[in-house]
Scaffold this active site. Structure first.
Site, PDB file in Angstrom:
ATOM      1  N   HIS A 165      41.894  28.610  44.200  1.00 32.23           N
ATOM      2  CA  HIS A 165      41.715  29.872  44.943  1.00 32.23           C
ATOM      3  C   HIS A 165      43.080  30.434  45.381  1.00 32.23           C
ATOM      4  CE1 HIS A 165      37.514  28.329  46.241  1.00 32.23           C
ATOM      5  NE2 HIS A 165      37.311  29.372  45.449  1.00 32.23           N
ATOM      6  N   SER A 223      35.180  24.160  44.462  1.00 33.69           N
ATOM      7  CA  SER A 223      34.868  23.699  45.830  1.00 33.69           C
ATOM      8  C   SER A 223      33.808  22.608  45.767  1.00 33.69           C
ATOM      9  CB  SER A 223      34.351  24.863  46.668  1.00 33.69           C
ATOM     10  OG  SER A 223      35.317  25.871  46.774  1.00 33.69           O
ATOM     11  N   ARG A 272      37.633  30.569  35.326  1.00 32.98           N
ATOM     12  CA  ARG A 272      38.148  29.282  34.855  1.00 32.98           C
ATOM     13  C   ARG A 272      37.733  29.102  33.406  1.00 32.98           C
ATOM     14  NH1 ARG A 272      35.507  26.479  39.967  1.00 32.98           N
ATOM     15  NH2 ARG A 272      33.940  27.839  39.061  1.00 32.98           N
ATOM     16  N   LYS A 305      23.452  29.410  50.213  1.00 33.83           N
ATOM     17  CA  LYS A 305      23.785  27.985  50.131  1.00 33.83           C
ATOM     18  C   LYS A 305      24.209  27.541  51.535  1.00 33.83           C
ATOM     19  CE  LYS A 305      26.687  29.633  46.683  1.00 33.83           C
ATOM     20  NZ  LYS A 305      27.988  29.660  46.056  1.00 33.83           N
TER      21      LYS A 305
HETATM   22  O1  PNS Z   1      32.493  31.935  45.715  1.00 36.04           O
HETATM   23  P1  PNS Z   1      31.178  32.501  45.275  1.00 36.04           P
HETATM   24  O2  PNS Z   1      30.056  31.817  46.009  1.00 36.04           O
HETATM   25  O3  PNS Z   1      31.011  32.476  43.788  1.00 36.04           O
HETATM   26  O4  PNS Z   1      31.184  34.043  45.733  1.00 36.04           O
HETATM   27  C1  PNS Z   1      30.090  34.866  45.493  1.00 36.04           C
HETATM   28  C2  PNS Z   1      30.233  36.245  46.183  1.00 36.04           C
HETATM   29  C3  PNS Z   1      30.457  36.072  47.677  1.00 36.04           C
HETATM   30  C4  PNS Z   1      31.408  36.988  45.586  1.00 36.04           C
HETATM   31  C5  PNS Z   1      28.927  37.025  45.890  1.00 36.04           C
HETATM   32  O5  PNS Z   1      27.835  36.232  46.213  1.00 36.04           O
HETATM   33  C6  PNS Z   1      28.829  38.345  46.654  1.00 36.04           C
HETATM   34  O6  PNS Z   1      29.587  39.249  46.433  1.00 36.04           O
HETATM   35  N1  PNS Z   1      27.826  38.451  47.569  1.00 36.04           N
HETATM   36  C7  PNS Z   1      27.604  39.635  48.359  1.00 36.04           C
HETATM   37  C8  PNS Z   1      26.255  40.249  48.034  1.00 36.04           C
HETATM   38  C9  PNS Z   1      26.356  41.308  46.968  1.00 36.04           C
HETATM   39  O7  PNS Z   1      27.159  42.219  47.021  1.00 36.04           O
HETATM   40  N2  PNS Z   1      25.457  41.204  45.933  1.00 36.04           N
HETATM   41  C10 PNS Z   1      25.321  42.174  44.865  1.00 36.04           C
HETATM   42  C11 PNS Z   1      26.402  42.081  43.819  1.00 36.04           C
HETATM   43  S1  PNS Z   1      26.092  40.869  42.634  1.00 36.04           S
END
Ligand code: PNS
Length: 159
Positions: free
Chosen positions: A19, A130, A92, A43
């Protein structure tokens, strides 16, 4: 020229060296990068939102071009309120691609003016996640080089 703001969103439970590598690369593309931690994650996180913010602040707090914020709701709404024109995500392996493509296209549909860019971390971090870091920590493995010291200390203390 208006300031170019990039969001670097994620769960960061916890932040890894992968990250961090993406964050420094994003810094070269934008005037300001906002590490954007999702608040209402389905989660159950290992670290509370407050702990994750504190850890990341400790690691990047000295850089005036990096902000650490939490958000709830749609990422594109947070982008709008932060005046961000970029969303940065790390890629990745090919296994990341499908999920990332869906999110990027959904975000583009919701907000065409915000562009998602994908960055690749150093190869040495290509297997670091993570989830695996938590597993290694839980089972007593060596985390040297996988996470920043501030994170390693907290993981060791926790397990
Ligand atoms: O590290 P992660 O868990 O892969 O991150 C995921 C994240 C936070 C980027 C994603 O879940 C997110 O943007 N959530 C906010 C909700 C949202 O905007 N959803 C619609 C777009 S897919």
């Amino acid at each position: 020229m208006p300031e170019r703001v990039a969001l670097y969103p994620g769960s960061f439970d916890p932040l890894t060296n992968g990250h961090l590598d993406i964050l420094w690369r994003a810094r070269r593309l934008a005037d300001r990068v906002v590490v954007s931690i999702l608040e209402n994650d389905a989660k159950t996180p290992l670290f509370s939102l407050r702990d994750r913010i504190a850890m990341i602040q400790e690691i990047v707090g000295g850089d005036p071009a990096v902000d650490v914020r939490s958000f709830s709701g749609l990422l594109v709404d947070f982008a709008k309120s932060s005046h961000a024109s970029l969303i940065v995500r790390g890629l990745r392996a090919i296994s990341d691609y499908e999920y990332e493509l869906q999110m990027a296209l959904m975000n583009r549909r919701l907000s065409p003016e915000v562009e998602t860019v994908f960055l690749m971390a150093k190869e040495e971090y290509s297997y670091v996640s993570s989830r695996l870091v938590k597993e290694v920590a839980r089972l007593g493995g060596d985390l040297t080089g996988l996470v920043p010291e501030a994170v390693r200390g907290r993981l060791v203390a926790l397990f």
